[in-house]
Design an enzyme around this catalytic site. Structure first.
Site, PDB file in Angstrom:
ATOM      1  N   GLU A  46       0.875  -1.167   0.000  1.00  0.00           N
ATOM      2  CA  GLU A  46       0.000   0.000   0.000  1.00  0.00           C
ATOM      3  C   GLU A  46       0.919   1.225   0.000  1.00  0.00           C
ATOM      4  O   GLU A  46       1.817   1.301   0.839  1.00  0.00           O
ATOM      5  CB  GLU A  46      -0.869  -0.014   1.267  1.00  0.00           C
ATOM      6  CG  GLU A  46      -1.846   1.126   1.284  1.00  0.00           C
ATOM      7  CD  GLU A  46      -2.743   1.157   2.524  1.00  0.00           C
ATOM      8  OE1 GLU A  46      -2.721   0.202   3.320  1.00  0.00           O
ATOM      9  OE2 GLU A  46      -3.444   2.178   2.667  1.00  0.00           O
TER      10      GLU A  46
ATOM     11  N   ARG B  59       4.711 -13.401   9.115  1.00  0.00           N
ATOM     12  CA  ARG B  59       5.414 -12.117   8.960  1.00  0.00           C
ATOM     13  C   ARG B  59       6.818 -12.250   9.498  1.00  0.00           C
ATOM     14  O   ARG B  59       7.070 -13.039  10.408  1.00  0.00           O
ATOM     15  CB  ARG B  59       4.741 -11.043   9.827  1.00  0.00           C
ATOM     16  CG  ARG B  59       3.481 -10.488   9.293  1.00  0.00           C
ATOM     17  CD  ARG B  59       2.935  -9.483  10.288  1.00  0.00           C
ATOM     18  NE  ARG B  59       3.312  -8.123   9.937  1.00  0.00           N
ATOM     19  CZ  ARG B  59       2.686  -7.391   9.031  1.00  0.00           C
ATOM     20  NH1 ARG B  59       1.668  -7.889   8.367  1.00  0.00           N
ATOM     21  NH2 ARG B  59       3.061  -6.158   8.763  1.00  0.00           N
TER      22      ARG B  59
ATOM     23  N   LYS C 168       4.505   0.218   9.430  1.00  0.00           N
ATOM     24  CA  LYS C 168       4.626   1.521   8.775  1.00  0.00           C
ATOM     25  C   LYS C 168       4.038   2.636   9.631  1.00  0.00           C
ATOM     26  O   LYS C 168       4.548   3.743   9.635  1.00  0.00           O
ATOM     27  CB  LYS C 168       3.877   1.481   7.445  1.00  0.00           C
ATOM     28  CG  LYS C 168       4.767   1.050   6.310  1.00  0.00           C
ATOM     29  CD  LYS C 168       4.064   1.208   4.999  1.00  0.00           C
ATOM     30  CE  LYS C 168       3.414  -0.081   4.579  1.00  0.00           C
ATOM     31  NZ  LYS C 168       2.562  -0.036   3.437  1.00  0.00           N
TER      32      LYS C 168
HETATM   33  P1  ATP Z   1       2.671  -2.409   7.922  1.00  0.00           P
HETATM   34  O1  ATP Z   1       1.895  -3.275   8.851  1.00  0.00           O
HETATM   35  O2  ATP Z   1       4.079  -2.254   8.236  1.00  0.00           O
HETATM   36  O3  ATP Z   1       1.987  -1.126   7.565  1.00  0.00           O
HETATM   37  P2  ATP Z   1       1.565  -3.585   5.754  1.00  0.00           P
HETATM   38  O4  ATP Z   1       1.237  -5.014   5.883  1.00  0.00           O
HETATM   39  O5  ATP Z   1       0.435  -2.627   5.915  1.00  0.00           O
HETATM   40  O6  ATP Z   1       2.751  -3.243   6.625  1.00  0.00           O
HETATM   41  P3  ATP Z   1       1.611  -3.449   3.005  1.00  0.00           P
HETATM   42  O7  ATP Z   1       2.114  -2.347   2.203  1.00  0.00           O
HETATM   43  O8  ATP Z   1       0.162  -3.686   3.087  1.00  0.00           O
HETATM   44  O9  ATP Z   1       2.231  -3.250   4.399  1.00  0.00           O
HETATM   45  O10 ATP Z   1       2.371  -4.803   2.682  1.00  0.00           O
HETATM   46  C1  ATP Z   1       2.641  -5.295   1.405  1.00  0.00           C
HETATM   47  C2  ATP Z   1       2.876  -6.758   1.521  1.00  0.00           C
HETATM   48  O11 ATP Z   1       3.993  -7.002   2.368  1.00  0.00           O
HETATM   49  C3  ATP Z   1       1.690  -7.447   2.158  1.00  0.00           C
HETATM   50  O12 ATP Z   1       1.419  -8.637   1.456  1.00  0.00           O
HETATM   51  C4  ATP Z   1       2.138  -7.741   3.545  1.00  0.00           C
HETATM   52  O13 ATP Z   1       1.538  -8.902   4.017  1.00  0.00           O
HETATM   53  C5  ATP Z   1       3.644  -7.903   3.363  1.00  0.00           C
HETATM   54  N1  ATP Z   1       4.336  -7.601   4.611  1.00  0.00           N
HETATM   55  C6  ATP Z   1       4.242  -6.487   5.365  1.00  0.00           C
HETATM   56  N2  ATP Z   1       4.980  -6.600   6.474  1.00  0.00           N
HETATM   57  C7  ATP Z   1       5.583  -7.814   6.423  1.00  0.00           C
HETATM   58  C8  ATP Z   1       6.468  -8.532   7.280  1.00  0.00           C
HETATM   59  N3  ATP Z   1       6.895  -8.017   8.423  1.00  0.00           N
HETATM   60  N4  ATP Z   1       6.859  -9.770   6.909  1.00  0.00           N
HETATM   61  C9  ATP Z   1       6.441 -10.300   5.754  1.00  0.00           C
HETATM   62  N5  ATP Z   1       5.610  -9.683   4.901  1.00  0.00           N
HETATM   63  C10 ATP Z   1       5.171  -8.458   5.225  1.00  0.00           C
HETATM   64 MG    MG Z   2      -1.295  -3.729   5.257  1.00  0.00          MG
END
Ligand code: ATP
Ligand code: MG
Length: 545
Positions: free
Chosen positions: A33, A258, A268
């Site tokens: 995102e 994760r 984030k």
């Molecule tokens: P955050 O929780 O840090 O905001 P997010 O999940 O909202 O991260 P996205 O931009 O939605 O971030 O993530 C893009 C992809 O990366 C998603 O498929 C998410 O599941 C994956 N992702 C995010 N954080 C991790 C992590 N710590 N380990 C593995 N994959 C991750």
């Molecule tokens: Mg997310």
């Protein structure tokens, strides 16, 4: 297409799909995102999405999940692209959820016509109050039994901007008694007057992620939608959308754990807070676990991939030690970084009986083929203040009054006199020099070996050292605000051999006994040596880090 030898559970599932003839080629997508910068957790997601597609000779798209316009920005889109490229991955297509807003809308009308969705007048608060709990079913909305014709008209009015934000929404008609809360008539469209970074003011209704995502996957031909474990409970809704919209073949969602790393923050939302509250210098601050921060720190992308690969692609959540990441970085730099010398806190050392000369230093001790380089020294040198003590603790392996220490590649010195300023601070160590041969003949043994910088040719260097952003938790559930390491950046006015100033900006070095540092420049153009990772050596710890 062919199966490969599976190294994790995702590849096993893909192999089953291949054997059963369910897929012709693997298509994945990496779905950030654009509401912030990518962090090291995303490297794992890249490894899973790009890596799996690559292994099967398939394709991975870069999919921007931009269904939440209030938080998304083009700045983040650009940063995300740059970071993926730096990691060495290539996407087949760049797609945005917003590319499909029309299709997503049309599918909503289809659900309405099929009696699978309804316009609801309840406010967001009322919807959440009637959702029920894990042990009690929710309450059906009074609007649930509207006819498809009525719903269609209301939904078109929503799109036409006839209602205020939050006044109505579109909900999937599933089951208010489902044990899975996500299936209790979830909201799939909301009214939100907000300018979108790509579609501007075209829309005043936006689809919810859970509804939009399976459609976007299907439109891209995604075969395996790989995401993190928190989406496991959302899978039944993902499947519901696919089934009721008649997707064939239906993309398959698979969840993995994760990546969690100790002593840092990964979400984030928190990273943004660090930036906005000025705790760090920006998204690319070298202490940040963002890809931009790690790049700025001097961490090679290969070390990040190595770390995520070693952490493994598994189904169960677990936490990796930060020190494990550091050891992956060290392994890489130990192979690839040249050796050089600098001191963080210079202390003058003069040789009473030697005019100086030239010595040879190995460019890389593990790679003799790289040869040696000449390093000149005069009678005045700098050593690190931490390498002298006039009140040494037991087992002290460095210089002391009347003691001996080896200056790397030069020979051995004995400290004869300690010169002090009026304040008592030590300003100079007057020493006698012994070549290795002289020392051997006289039976002189040095306590240890220290690095040095020639006083005449050495250059001023700003030396930056970094600690963890977060201290270990003292009690369970301790807030990250309380765990902030307020002393995570330290700056020293040091000295470095001129070779470092001549190196290309960005070059990594192993600075003897200090750690791995990146050569860069400060705002005024002066030499800066910025710590990438400390050595395993106890030197840093004993000097209080
Ligand atoms: P955050 O929780 O840090 O905001 P997010 O999940 O909202 O991260 P996205 O931009 O939605 O971030 O993530 C893009 C992809 O990366 C998603 O498929 C998410 O599941 C994956 N992702 C995010 N954080 C991790 C992590 N710590 N380990 C593995 N994959 C991750
Ligand atoms: Mg997310």
């Amino acid at each position: 297409m062919k199966t490969i030898e599976a190294t994790n559970f995702i590849e096993q599932i893909i192999n089953e799909d291949i054997e059963a003839g369910r897929i012709q080629a693997v298509q994945t997508r990496f779905p950030p995102e654009p509401n912030g910068y990518l962090h090291i957790g995303h490297v794992k997601s890249m490894l899973v999405n790009f890596g799996t597609a690559e292994k099967y000779g398939g394709k991975c798209n870069l999919f921007f999940d931009d269904t939440n316009p209030s938080k998304e920005k083009t700045e983040f889109v650009d940063a995300i692209r740059r970071d993926i490229e730096w990691m060495g991955y290539h996407w087949a297509k760049e797609v945005y959820a917003s590319d499909y807003f029309d299709v997503i809308y049309d599918y909503a009308e289809k659900l309405i016509s099929d009696g699978k969705a309804f316009v609801c007048d309840l406010s967001p608060e009322e919807i959440s109050a009637t959702r029920g709990t894990l042990t009690e079913p929710g309450k059906e909305s009074p609007c649930r039994n509207r006819t498809p014709e009525e719903n269609l008209e209301l939904f078109r009015n929503m799109r036409a901007g006839k209602y205020a934000d939050g006044e109505k929404c579109l909900r999937a008609k599933i089951d208010m008694a489902s044990p899975n809360m996500n299936l209790r008539d979830p909201v799939i469209y909301r009214i939100l007057r907000c300018t979108h970074h790509r579609t501007g003011d075209k829309w005043c209704i936006y689809p919810m992620y859970d509804y939009a995502h399976p459609i976007c996957d299907y439109m891209q031909g995604v075969t395996h939608s790989l995401c993190t474990l928190e989406f496991e409970d959302h899978r039944p809704l993902y499947d519901w959308v696919g089934i009721h919209l008649g997707f064939d073949p239906k993309p398959r969602q698979i969840e993995f754990a994760r990546l969690c790393v100790t002593n840092t923050v990964m979400s984030k939302r928190y990273l943004k807070k660090l930036v906005e509250e000025g705790f760090v210098h920006g998204w690319d601050d070298p202490r940040m676990p963002t890809i931009a921060g790690l790049r700025n720190r001097g961490v090679p992308p290969e070390a990040l991939l190595d770390f995520c690969t070693r952490a493994g692609i598994v189904k169960a959540n677990s936490e990796c030690q930060y020190s494990y990441l550091e050891s992956c970085i060290r392994d890489n730099l130990n192979e690839n970084a040249e050796r050089a010398m600098a001191v963080a806190s210079p202390l003058l050392l003069t040789l009473k009986n030697c005019e100086g000369g030239e010595t040879e230093a190995a460019v890389h001790p593990l790679k003799p083929e790289l040869g040696t380089r000449k390093v000149r020294f005069g009678r005045a040198l700098y050593i690190d203040r931490a390498d002298f003590s006039d009140d040494p603790p037991p087992k002290y392996q460095r210089l002391r009054p009347d003691g001996y220490v080896r200056l790397k590649n030069i020979g051995i010195v004995r400290c004869d006199e300690v010169v002090r300023l009026g304040s008592g601070e030590i300003s100079e160590l007057k020493c006698t020099y012994f070549s290795e041969e002289e020392a051997a003949v006289a039976g002189i043994k040095a306590k240890g070996t220290v690095q040095w910088v020639d006083a005449e040719t050495g250059v001023d260097a700003e030396i930056r050292q970094y600690g963890c952003l977060l201290n270990d938790a003292e009690y369970p559930g301790q807030d990250f605000g309380e765990r902030m390491n307020r002393d995570s950046e330290r700056i020293f006015s040091g000295k470095a051999e001129p070779y470092l100033a001549e190196a290309a900006d960005g070059t990594p070095f192993q600075l003897m006994r200090m750690g791995y540092y990146k050569k860069c420049r400060g705002e005024g153009g002066g030499l800066v040596l910025s710590e990438i990772v400390s050595l395993k050596d106890s030197f840093n710890k004993s000097s209080g880090r």
